[in-house]
Design a protein around this motif. Structure first.
Motif, PDB file in Angstrom:
ATOM      1  N   SER A 108       2.325   5.950  -2.852  1.00  0.00           N
ATOM      2  CA  SER A 108       3.580   7.031  -3.267  1.00  0.00           C
ATOM      3  C   SER A 108       3.213   7.244  -4.848  1.00  0.00           C
ATOM      4  O   SER A 108       3.289   8.419  -5.212  1.00  0.00           O
ATOM      5  CB  SER A 108       4.832   6.242  -3.034  1.00  0.00           C
ATOM      6  OG  SER A 108       5.809   7.155  -3.531  1.00  0.00           O
TER       7      SER A 108
ATOM      8  N   LYS B  72      -4.045   3.038   2.324  1.00  0.00           N
ATOM      9  CA  LYS B  72      -4.311   2.000   3.283  1.00  0.00           C
ATOM     10  C   LYS B  72      -5.319   1.507   3.941  1.00  0.00           C
ATOM     11  O   LYS B  72      -5.584   0.339   4.196  1.00  0.00           O
ATOM     12  CB  LYS B  72      -3.464   2.722   4.771  1.00  0.00           C
ATOM     13  CG  LYS B  72      -3.173   1.933   5.981  1.00  0.00           C
ATOM     14  CD  LYS B  72      -2.439   2.550   6.781  1.00  0.00           C
ATOM     15  CE  LYS B  72      -1.964   1.597   8.218  1.00  0.00           C
ATOM     16  NZ  LYS B  72      -2.763   0.557   8.419  1.00  0.00           N
TER      17      LYS B  72
ATOM     18  N   PHE C 258      -2.337   8.396   1.340  1.00  0.00           N
ATOM     19  CA  PHE C 258      -1.835   7.379   1.896  1.00  0.00           C
ATOM     20  C   PHE C 258      -2.882   6.779   2.904  1.00  0.00           C
ATOM     21  O   PHE C 258      -2.846   5.515   2.948  1.00  0.00           O
ATOM     22  CB  PHE C 258      -0.505   7.935   3.011  1.00  0.00           C
ATOM     23  CG  PHE C 258       0.815   7.720   2.077  1.00  0.00           C
ATOM     24  CD1 PHE C 258       1.471   6.717   2.097  1.00  0.00           C
ATOM     25  CD2 PHE C 258       1.098   8.760   0.824  1.00  0.00           C
ATOM     26  CE1 PHE C 258       2.749   6.489   1.416  1.00  0.00           C
ATOM     27  CE2 PHE C 258       2.245   8.512   0.306  1.00  0.00           C
ATOM     28  CZ  PHE C 258       3.200   7.558   0.556  1.00  0.00           C
TER      29      PHE C 258
ATOM     30  N   SER D 295       0.738  -1.206  -0.027  1.00  0.00           N
ATOM     31  CA  SER D 295      -0.060  -0.088   0.167  1.00  0.00           C
ATOM     32  C   SER D 295       0.806   1.307  -0.053  1.00  0.00           C
ATOM     33  O   SER D 295       0.451   2.149  -0.531  1.00  0.00           O
ATOM     34  CB  SER D 295      -1.005  -0.156   1.342  1.00  0.00           C
ATOM     35  OG  SER D 295      -0.371   0.148   2.369  1.00  0.00           O
ATOM     36  N   GLY D 296       2.064   1.261   0.561  1.00  0.00           N
ATOM     37  CA  GLY D 296       3.118   2.423   0.642  1.00  0.00           C
ATOM     38  C   GLY D 296       3.447   2.539  -0.822  1.00  0.00           C
ATOM     39  O   GLY D 296       3.456   3.854  -1.235  1.00  0.00           O
TER      40      GLY D 296
END
Length: 88
Positions: free
Chosen positions: A24, A68, A64, A19-20
């Protein structure tokens, strides 16, 4: 500890990393639209305005958090499908 929670631990770690990376990339694409093609500013970029820096930070945080939440929810739903119990 519940079996569903144990089963979800490695899945949650992998999904967190994924997910990061997704967030991004999404943020960079979103900022290209908002920032008129410029790179997103850092808080210490001297040539950027306060409003531009704060807008970038707000957008980044929102992207983000949304990614998430979506990935965590999908992982929990998949875990329930596999184990029959909601992790948590």
């Amino acid at each position: 500890m519940k079996a569903s929670k144990v089963a979800y631990k490695p899945v949650g770690l992998a999904l967190g990393a994924m997910s990061g990376m997704i967030a991004s990339k999404l943020f960079k694409q979103a900022w290209k639209l908002v920032g008129h093609g410029r790179e997103a500013p850092d808080a210490t970029d001297e040539d950027r305005t306060w409003s531009e820096v704060l807008l970038a930070a707000t957008l980044q945080g929102a992207v983000f958090a949304a990614v998430k939440a979506a990935v965590d929810r999908a992982g929990a739903t998949a875990t329930r499908s596999l184990t029959g119990a909601w992790p948590g």
